[in-house]
Scaffold this motif. Structure first.
Motif, PDB file in Angstrom:
ATOM      1  N   VAL A 152     -14.732  -1.394  -4.285  1.00  0.00           N
ATOM      2  CA  VAL A 152     -13.556  -0.864  -3.598  1.00  0.00           C
ATOM      3  C   VAL A 152     -12.494  -0.518  -4.633  1.00  0.00           C
ATOM      4  O   VAL A 152     -12.528  -0.992  -5.765  1.00  0.00           O
ATOM      5  CB  VAL A 152     -12.960  -1.873  -2.578  1.00  0.00           C
ATOM      6  N   GLU A 153     -11.569   0.324  -4.239  1.00  0.00           N
ATOM      7  CA  GLU A 153     -10.420   0.647  -5.087  1.00  0.00           C
ATOM      8  C   GLU A 153      -9.271  -0.261  -4.676  1.00  0.00           C
ATOM      9  O   GLU A 153      -9.063  -0.513  -3.486  1.00  0.00           O
ATOM     10  CB  GLU A 153     -10.023   2.108  -4.868  1.00  0.00           C
ATOM     11  N   VAL A 154      -8.553  -0.784  -5.652  1.00  0.00           N
ATOM     12  CA  VAL A 154      -7.380  -1.601  -5.355  1.00  0.00           C
ATOM     13  C   VAL A 154      -6.168  -1.019  -6.063  1.00  0.00           C
ATOM     14  O   VAL A 154      -6.285  -0.346  -7.082  1.00  0.00           O
ATOM     15  CB  VAL A 154      -7.552  -3.089  -5.758  1.00  0.00           C
ATOM     16  N   GLY A 155      -5.014  -1.266  -5.485  1.00  0.00           N
ATOM     17  CA  GLY A 155      -3.758  -0.841  -6.081  1.00  0.00           C
ATOM     18  C   GLY A 155      -2.775  -1.990  -6.071  1.00  0.00           C
ATOM     19  O   GLY A 155      -2.847  -2.878  -5.226  1.00  0.00           O
ATOM     20  N   PHE A 156      -1.884  -1.966  -7.031  1.00  0.00           N
ATOM     21  CA  PHE A 156      -0.813  -2.962  -7.105  1.00  0.00           C
ATOM     22  C   PHE A 156       0.471  -2.226  -6.756  1.00  0.00           C
ATOM     23  O   PHE A 156       0.941  -1.390  -7.521  1.00  0.00           O
ATOM     24  CB  PHE A 156      -0.748  -3.573  -8.514  1.00  0.00           C
ATOM     25  N   ARG A 157       1.027  -2.523  -5.610  1.00  0.00           N
ATOM     26  CA  ARG A 157       2.163  -1.770  -5.083  1.00  0.00           C
ATOM     27  C   ARG A 157       3.471  -2.553  -5.176  1.00  0.00           C
ATOM     28  O   ARG A 157       3.474  -3.773  -5.227  1.00  0.00           O
ATOM     29  CB  ARG A 157       1.907  -1.441  -3.617  1.00  0.00           C
ATOM     30  N   ASP A 158       4.547  -1.808  -5.149  1.00  0.00           N
ATOM     31  CA  ASP A 158       5.896  -2.380  -5.062  1.00  0.00           C
ATOM     32  C   ASP A 158       6.192  -3.388  -6.164  1.00  0.00           C
ATOM     33  O   ASP A 158       6.886  -4.372  -5.944  1.00  0.00           O
ATOM     34  CB  ASP A 158       6.117  -3.055  -3.697  1.00  0.00           C
ATOM     35  N   GLY A 159       5.657  -3.185  -7.357  1.00  0.00           N
ATOM     36  CA  GLY A 159       5.885  -4.114  -8.448  1.00  0.00           C
ATOM     37  C   GLY A 159       5.260  -5.472  -8.188  1.00  0.00           C
ATOM     38  O   GLY A 159       5.597  -6.456  -8.817  1.00  0.00           O
ATOM     39  N   ASN A 160       4.333  -5.501  -7.250  1.00  0.00           N
ATOM     40  CA  ASN A 160       3.709  -6.728  -6.808  1.00  0.00           C
ATOM     41  C   ASN A 160       2.478  -7.020  -7.654  1.00  0.00           C
ATOM     42  O   ASN A 160       1.756  -6.125  -8.055  1.00  0.00           O
ATOM     43  CB  ASN A 160       3.317  -6.543  -5.336  1.00  0.00           C
TER      44      ASN A 160
END
Length: 69
Positions: free
Chosen positions: A42-50
């Motif tokens: 799966v693709e993952v992202g780190f959002r909102d400086g999280n």
């Protein structure tokens, strides 16, 4: 600790009922690891400086990595 193809430690995250690993050297490395563990890629992202990953398809990374010319 699990390691990638270059013997570097992978990052492990627990999300609800899933375990996510990051830090692979390539999509092929990640795909082989998923097959070995009985998981899926799966693709993952780190959002909102999280610092917590979220499963996403926003970057289209899986589709882009398998384009054969």
């Amino acid at each position: 600790m699990e390691k990638n193809a270059y013997d570097q430690e992978l990052n492990r995250y627990e999300l609800e009922d899933q375990i996510i690993y990051t830090g692979f050297s390539s999509c092929e490395d990640a795909e082989g690891f998923a097959e070995k563990k009985g998981g899926k890629l799966v693709e993952v992202g780190f959002r909102d400086g999280n610092d917590n990953p979220a499963i996403t398809t926003e970057g289209g990374l899986l589709e882009k990595s398998y384009i054969i010319l």
